[in-house]
Scaffold this motif. Structure first.
Motif, PDB file in Angstrom:
ATOM      1  N   CYS A  75       0.825  -1.210   0.000  1.00 36.56           N
ATOM      2  CA  CYS A  75       0.000   0.000   0.000  1.00 36.56           C
ATOM      3  C   CYS A  75       0.856   1.254   0.000  1.00 36.56           C
TER       4      CYS A  75
ATOM      5  N   ALA B 283       2.246   1.902  -3.426  1.00 37.49           N
ATOM      6  CA  ALA B 283       1.215   2.451  -4.320  1.00 37.49           C
ATOM      7  C   ALA B 283       1.012   3.945  -4.049  1.00 37.49           C
ATOM      8  N   CYS B 284       0.982   4.280  -2.757  1.00 37.06           N
ATOM      9  CA  CYS B 284       0.816   5.678  -2.362  1.00 37.06           C
ATOM     10  C   CYS B 284       2.005   6.513  -2.848  1.00 37.06           C
TER      11      CYS B 284
ATOM     12  N   GLU C 239       3.953   5.935  -5.432  1.00 34.87           N
ATOM     13  CA  GLU C 239       3.901   6.132  -6.886  1.00 34.87           C
ATOM     14  C   GLU C 239       2.900   7.218  -7.260  1.00 34.87           C
ATOM     15  N   GLU C 240       1.804   7.255  -6.516  1.00 30.79           N
ATOM     16  CA  GLU C 240       0.822   8.281  -6.818  1.00 30.79           C
ATOM     17  C   GLU C 240       1.384   9.675  -6.527  1.00 30.79           C
ATOM     18  N   ARG C 241       2.124   9.786  -5.419  1.00 29.57           N
ATOM     19  CA  ARG C 241       2.703  11.091  -5.057  1.00 29.57           C
ATOM     20  C   ARG C 241       3.715  11.561  -6.102  1.00 29.57           C
TER      21      ARG C 241
ATOM     22  N   ALA D 294       3.599  11.304  -9.220  1.00 29.99           N
ATOM     23  CA  ALA D 294       2.911  11.922 -10.355  1.00 29.99           C
ATOM     24  C   ALA D 294       2.116  13.151  -9.940  1.00 29.99           C
ATOM     25  N   THR D 295       1.605  13.168  -8.710  1.00 32.70           N
ATOM     26  CA  THR D 295       0.635  14.211  -8.369  1.00 32.70           C
ATOM     27  C   THR D 295       1.196  15.380  -7.573  1.00 32.70           C
ATOM     28  N   ARG D 296       2.331  15.197  -6.890  1.00 36.73           N
ATOM     29  CA  ARG D 296       2.843  16.373  -6.181  1.00 36.73           C
ATOM     30  C   ARG D 296       4.352  16.563  -6.322  1.00 36.73           C
TER      31      ARG D 296
ATOM     32  N   SER E 128       5.949   2.054 -13.792  1.00 40.04           N
ATOM     33  CA  SER E 128       6.387   1.192 -12.702  1.00 40.04           C
ATOM     34  C   SER E 128       6.397  -0.254 -13.169  1.00 40.04           C
TER      35      SER E 128
END
Ligand code: ZN
Ligand code: ZN
Ligand code: FE
Length: 745
Positions: free
Chosen positions: A51, A54-55, A57-59, A61-63, A75
């Protein structure tokens, strides 16, 4: 469950604090692994709880950090080690120096808030230090000599970091970790006032001079500016006279948004543009009683405002404490000075003092210009802060492309692997120094981006210096018709491949029939186009003289009597004689039609800067409450020819009858726009295409754009308008590159 992944991040991710950001996020989430720069961008090896990964990888792209531009995050799973442990933590691996030029060089970025706070803090070691920067801000493109991007490859190479700066640079948790231009008063560049006064004292001298009405040359990020107190009518007049600049508006720098808001009407878009890290000049409607001298932008309703974008500008704006005119350091239309010796020699006769410094500028880069129209923010000049940001192409091609642009407002572009990179604004190539800058830009841009040109794209115009240069390269050539390139640039901006219907309304462009186009309705995709319709062709008596003297086009469109009272009758007769001869160049240019009407309604018979008559005509139209009635139906569209002759005659008739000129100017925009929208719509319907592109320099005109756009939307069409890429010739090289890429697929 413990997982391990290899994550590849591409885009502008080097030299922008990306690795410290990855380090911070991974550590916060309890992940282990490594992050490194390589030839393709940033590569992360990460292990930990599923988890959390996953978090993470999202960061990514997003921040990302403010200056990063992430194009992709990919990934791939890697088998985790048999025994997992947190002992190693997360580590930044320093690059091995093999980073090949595939990772984009960042743009120059305005000083960040943290750095501004330091230079204003008397207790900070960088108090009042004009070369303060960090990974979130500062010079990039203008100081990079070669890639990979590190200090030795920049104009900071000659400055050795002192121990405190070095430890910031080496600390992965510091805001200045691997900030290549990192410097302080002990080890970095310093100011010079007219050669001999150094450091903070030099700044004080410049401030005093500006406050007392002097003209001062200031070395900025991408070149020298000339500055004066914008509230001092005499100082502004002196600047105009010394610079040989009659009417062309000056830009004004103000200390902050609060001051800006007292001078112009700013909507949300204008505020966002002004305070963005690009820090362009933003054209916005000025307020009544706006505190600048009349000579700053004579007779125009808009004012170009800009906020400080270097520490030096912040210090000057605060200490002078008045709005400052900041205009490019040159005489008239010459290129902006950026080399110290050249600047001193060329600018000395124009100024009362020079505020210079010893950090060399490698690439000169003019200020970018955007217009906040109320409907959208439109980039008019894409230069400092935008170049060399890559732009995705709607086609992928393996060919390496060089595109050399047009002649005026020149830019060059390189393209490979589905991305195009456009240069800064180079200017009009007919100036030798600009042509030299063009040659330098071609070489530099190709080097920075690892492009070895296999195809060169150029304009159809045989006499453009850029065209001649392209033909001398002995590479396969793609000649792109000028207006097809305009249309392609707009398609690139919107990720379109076509087909589209396009209104290409422009000053001048060489047509496939050897005449001068500029009022075309094209049906186009990226590969090719057909000319479906056009403005009624008229003579352009005297060629370039007709551009400098709009009354000539007025005489052609409206007849000699219409201009007889402002220009000598015998001269008018002679020019109409030339126009009637078989040798007169013919044009369908809408830009020249605007010149004609500008001469008729504003009395602008001669211009002192490009587009002046059209700009004044638009301003006049904006002053009107309503368009003048009685002009309806005066633009015909028959057999593929758009003919506004009856409109022009009606305008002259009503003008002479004393009808309000503002209302007539508004009526001209409304009727021409209605006729043009009708032409585009009919072509769209008959060719079964719903998308209409509006492109070319004429679409810098907000009033006309609004009329045409809303008429087309009303008829159910989809309308594409320029926002990020300028509608003028600054985008030609981008369009050329797209066409060449599409043709070599
Ligand atoms: Zn900073
Ligand atoms: Zn230092
Ligand atoms: Fe053009």
């Amino acid at each position: 469950m413990i997982v391990r992944r290899s994550v590849r991040i591409t885009g502008t991710v080097q030299g922008v604090g990306f690795r410290p950001f990855v380090h911070r996020e991974a550590s916060e989430l309890g992940l282990v692994g490594t992050v490194r720069n390589d030839s393709d961008g940033v590569l992360v090896d990460v292990s930990g709880d599923e988890c959390a990964v996953a978090c993470f990888e999202e960061r990514l792209a997003t921040r990302p950090p403010p200056l990063a531009r992430v194009l992709s995050v990919r990934s791939t799973p890697v088998s985790p080690p048999a025994e997992f442990s947190f002992d190693g933590g997360f580590v930044i691996v320093t690059s091995d120096g093999s980073a090949a030029p595939n990772a984009a060089v960042s743009v120059d970025a305005a000083t960040c808030d943290a750095c501004v706070a330091e230079i204003l803090d008397p207790a900070d070691r960088r108090h009042r230090y004009p070369f303060t920067n960090c990974t979130n801000c500062g010079p990039r493109y203008t100081i990079v000599r070669s890639v990979p991007y590190d200090r030795a490859a920049t104009t900071m190479a000659g400055f050795a970091m002192c121990p405190p700066c070095r430890s910031e640079y080496d600390d992965p948790t510091d805001r200045r970790f691997h900030a290549q231009p990192n410097a302080c008063p002990d080890c970095g560049p310093s100011l010079r006032w007219s050669g001999d006064v150094v450091g903070g004292e030099a700044l004080t001298h410049a401030v005093d001079a500006l406050r007392s009405g002097a003209v001062v040359a200031i070395k900025g990020l991408g070149g020298f500016h000339l500055a004066v107190d914008a509230t001092d009518e005499r100082a502004v007049a002196t600047l105009r006279q010394r610079k040989s600049r009659d009417d062309k508006p000056f830009a004004v720098m103000v200390a902050d948004l609060d001051v800006a808001a007292t001078m112009c009407h700013l909507d949300g878009d204008a505020v966002a543009a002004l305070s963005s890290s690009v820090r362009p000049v933003v054209l916005a409607p000025r307020r009544n009683g706006c505190a600048v001298a009349d000579g700053v932008a004579p007779g125009l309703p808009d004012l170009g405002l800009m906020l400080p974008y270097t520490p030096l500008h912040h210090l000057l704006a605060r200490e002078v404490d008045r709005p400052l005119v900041l205009t490019s350091g040159n005489v008239s239309d010459e290129p902006i000075a950026h080399l110290d010796d050249d600047a001193t020699a060329r600018l000395a006769p124009l100024v009362d003092g020079v505020l210079g410094h010893d950090r060399p500028i490698h690439i000169r880069c003019d200020d970018s210009v955007v217009r906040a129209t109320g409907v959208r923010t439109q980039v008019l000049r894409r230069s400092r802060g935008y170049a060399p940001q890559p732009i995705p192409l709607p086609v992928s091609s393996t060919a390496h492309v060089l595109a050399v642009g047009a002649e005026m407002k020149s830019t060059v572009s390189v393209a490979k692997e589905g991305l195009v990179v456009a240069s800064h604004h180079i200017g009009d190539l007919e100036h030798l120094a600009n042509y030299e800058a063009f040659l330098q830009a071609v070489e530099h841009l190709a080097d920075l981006h690892g492009v070895v040109p296999e195809v060169v794209a150029c304009d159809l115009h045989p006499e453009y210096l850029s065209t001649k240069f392209a033909h001398d390269l002995s590479l396969p050539i793609v000649e792109v018709q000028h207006h097809h390139a305009h249309v392609a640039a707009c398609m690139v901006e919107h990720g379109e491949t076509g087909p589209v219907v396009a209104l290409a309304f422009d000053g001048l462009g060489y047509g496939t029939d050897g005449t001068i186009w500029g009022g075309e309705v094209l049906v186009a995709d990226l590969v090719g186009f057909e000319r479906a319709a056009h403005l009624r062709p008229v003579a352009m008596p005297g060629g370039v003289a007709a551009i400098r003297e709009p009354w000539r086009m007025a005489a052609v469109w409206a007849g000699g009597a219409a201009v007889g009272d402002v220009v000598d009758g015998s001269v008018v007769e002679a020019v109409l004689g030339v126009a009637a001869s078989a040798h007169a160049p013919m044009t369908t240019s809408v830009g020249r039609l605007f010149d004609a009407v500008g001469a008729l309604l504003c009395g602008r018979t001669h211009i002192t800067y490009e587009g002046q008559a059209a700009i004044e005509l638009e301003a006049l139209a904006r002053s009107a409450q309503l368009p003048s009635p009685g002009l309806e139906g005066t633009v015909a569209f028959v057999d593929g020819v758009l003919d506004p002759t009856p409109l022009v005659h009606a305008l002259v008739r009503d003008r002479d009858a004393g009808v309000d000129r503002g209302a007539l100017a508004a009526g001209f925009h409304a009727e021409l726009g209605r006729g043009a929208a009708d032409a585009a719509s009919r072509v769209a319907v008959s060719s079964g295409i719903d998308t209409v592109v509006l492109t070319g320099g004429v679409f810098q005109n907000v009033v006309l754009t609004e009329v045409i756009e809303s008429a087309l939307l009303e008829r159910g069409h989809r309308v594409l308008v320029h926002e990020q890429l300028t509608p003028n010739d600054g985008s030609i090289s981008i369009g050329q590159a797209a066409v060449a890429a599409a043709r070599s697929q």
